[in-house]
Design a protein around this motif. Sequence first.
Motif, PDB file in Angstrom:
ATOM      1  N   GLN A 156      74.532  71.023  43.076  1.00 14.88           N
ATOM      2  CA  GLN A 156      75.497  69.934  42.955  1.00 14.88           C
ATOM      3  C   GLN A 156      74.872  68.570  43.246  1.00 14.88           C
ATOM      4  O   GLN A 156      74.050  68.108  42.484  1.00 14.88           O
ATOM      5  CB  GLN A 156      76.706  70.207  43.852  1.00 14.88           C
ATOM      6  CG  GLN A 156      77.544  71.414  43.410  1.00 14.88           C
ATOM      7  CD  GLN A 156      78.303  71.170  42.114  1.00 14.88           C
ATOM      8  OE1 GLN A 156      78.512  70.033  41.699  1.00 14.88           O
ATOM      9  NE2 GLN A 156      78.716  72.238  41.461  1.00 14.88           N
ATOM     10  N   SER A 157      75.175  67.959  44.381  1.00 10.96           N
ATOM     11  CA  SER A 157      74.826  66.556  44.587  1.00 10.96           C
ATOM     12  C   SER A 157      73.484  66.323  45.262  1.00 10.96           C
ATOM     13  O   SER A 157      73.107  65.177  45.513  1.00 10.96           O
ATOM     14  CB  SER A 157      75.919  65.868  45.419  1.00 10.96           C
ATOM     15  OG  SER A 157      76.019  66.476  46.688  1.00 10.96           O
TER      16      SER A 157
ATOM     17  N   TYR B 140      70.098  64.065  36.459  1.00 13.16           N
ATOM     18  CA  TYR B 140      71.417  64.328  37.040  1.00 13.16           C
ATOM     19  C   TYR B 140      72.523  63.976  36.050  1.00 13.16           C
ATOM     20  O   TYR B 140      72.299  63.344  35.020  1.00 13.16           O
ATOM     21  CB  TYR B 140      71.594  63.610  38.376  1.00 13.16           C
ATOM     22  CG  TYR B 140      71.195  62.165  38.412  1.00 13.16           C
ATOM     23  CD1 TYR B 140      72.145  61.147  38.400  1.00 13.16           C
ATOM     24  CD2 TYR B 140      69.847  61.807  38.486  1.00 13.16           C
ATOM     25  CE1 TYR B 140      71.776  59.819  38.454  1.00 13.16           C
ATOM     26  CE2 TYR B 140      69.471  60.481  38.540  1.00 13.16           C
ATOM     27  CZ  TYR B 140      70.436  59.479  38.521  1.00 13.16           C
ATOM     28  OH  TYR B 140      70.054  58.165  38.576  1.00 13.16           O
TER      29      TYR B 140
ATOM     30  N   GLY C  88      76.833  59.685  38.835  1.00 17.84           N
ATOM     31  CA  GLY C  88      76.599  59.117  40.143  1.00 17.84           C
ATOM     32  C   GLY C  88      75.409  58.169  40.126  1.00 17.84           C
ATOM     33  O   GLY C  88      74.927  57.776  39.065  1.00 17.84           O
TER      34      GLY C  88
ATOM     35  N   ASN D 279      69.373  62.481  45.979  1.00 20.72           N
ATOM     36  CA  ASN D 279      70.707  62.486  46.570  1.00 20.72           C
ATOM     37  C   ASN D 279      71.704  61.725  45.700  1.00 20.72           C
ATOM     38  O   ASN D 279      71.325  60.904  44.878  1.00 20.72           O
ATOM     39  CB  ASN D 279      70.678  61.858  47.963  1.00 20.72           C
ATOM     40  CG  ASN D 279      70.028  62.768  48.996  1.00 20.72           C
ATOM     41  OD1 ASN D 279      69.666  63.882  48.699  1.00 20.72           O
ATOM     42  ND2 ASN D 279      69.876  62.261  50.204  1.00 20.72           N
ATOM     43  N   VAL D 280      72.946  61.966  45.909  1.00 19.01           N
ATOM     44  CA  VAL D 280      74.097  61.241  45.352  1.00 19.01           C
ATOM     45  C   VAL D 280      74.449  61.683  43.942  1.00 19.01           C
ATOM     46  O   VAL D 280      75.600  62.012  43.659  1.00 19.01           O
ATOM     47  CB  VAL D 280      73.900  59.700  45.399  1.00 19.01           C
ATOM     48  CG1 VAL D 280      75.165  59.002  44.931  1.00 19.01           C
ATOM     49  CG2 VAL D 280      73.549  59.249  46.805  1.00 19.01           C
TER      50      VAL D 280
ATOM     51  N   TYR E 116      75.112  63.938  40.717  1.00 19.92           N
ATOM     52  CA  TYR E 116      75.607  65.316  40.639  1.00 19.92           C
ATOM     53  C   TYR E 116      74.756  66.163  39.689  1.00 19.92           C
ATOM     54  O   TYR E 116      74.211  65.673  38.724  1.00 19.92           O
ATOM     55  CB  TYR E 116      77.069  65.321  40.201  1.00 19.92           C
ATOM     56  CG  TYR E 116      77.977  64.780  41.275  1.00 19.92           C
ATOM     57  CD1 TYR E 116      78.395  65.589  42.331  1.00 19.92           C
ATOM     58  CD2 TYR E 116      78.386  63.449  41.260  1.00 19.92           C
ATOM     59  CE1 TYR E 116      79.214  65.092  43.332  1.00 19.92           C
ATOM     60  CE2 TYR E 116      79.202  62.949  42.253  1.00 19.92           C
ATOM     61  CZ  TYR E 116      79.615  63.770  43.297  1.00 19.92           C
ATOM     62  OH  TYR E 116      80.406  63.267  44.294  1.00 19.92           O
TER      63      TYR E 116
ATOM     64  N   SER F  14      71.820  67.737  40.277  1.00 20.57           N
ATOM     65  CA  SER F  14      70.502  67.104  40.378  1.00 20.57           C
ATOM     66  C   SER F  14      69.342  68.090  40.264  1.00 20.57           C
ATOM     67  O   SER F  14      69.409  69.205  40.770  1.00 20.57           O
ATOM     68  CB  SER F  14      70.382  66.383  41.719  1.00 20.57           C
ATOM     69  OG  SER F  14      71.345  65.368  41.842  1.00 20.57           O
TER      70      SER F  14
END
Length: 236
Positions: free
Chosen positions: A47-48, A69, A72, A116-117, A119, A121
């Motif tokens: 996921q994120s 990703y 986001g 990070n951040v 989605y 990824s």
Amino acid sequence: MLQSNIISNLNKTLRSNFASLLDGSGGGGPVVPTIEFVASTIKGGSQSIATTDAIDTTGADLLIAASSYYSGVGAIVDSKGNTWTKLTEYTQDTQIAAIWYCYPTSVGAGHTVSQNVGYYSSVAFYAFKNCLPAGYDKQSGATSAAATTLAAGSLTPSLPNSLVFTLLANHTNEVAPTYPSGFIGGLWSPSNSGYNLALGCAYKILTDAAAVNPSWTWPTSTVCVVADAIFKPQNS
């Protein structure tokens, strides 16, 4: 006496030649090493967030990350606290990808990066040495809503012996792509439904300053992004 003079002159010549090799005056300048690969890894996330396995970046003076990703705002987090610069982020529908780079202040064993951040990824992490400090050169990128082959666009290095890094983010593909001709160090993270999008990376250390335009090919038509970046060597 003649033999003594010959030996003395020979010793002087040897000392002079050795000194010229050290200071570069002996023709061709001092020997400076070319760019070398240090280590790499790739990881599909959940996921994120995606965090790579640890690698040993000892000796590296250039770090490169690639991220793929779905949505986001991407961000690279470095386990050793290095600061990263993001190049142009390319977007096609729900496929986003970017190349990041870093001239590190801290390297060594146990080194990881996280995407990070964003989605769904995936993230790749490469380390190189003998690169020019602050030697980022140029970039290119391209996107398509449906394709099985794509190139980012021709780039001409500012200096010979540069490093070219290339990525492919092709959304839902599970089968490894065909890497661009002449490129090595290929890594692949396949799509994993509900967890991460696909990501492939490779690099080439050039021997001249000729234009390059690496082309990726893969089996299943899909939304895709490709991006390239060039970094300068110390020895030009």
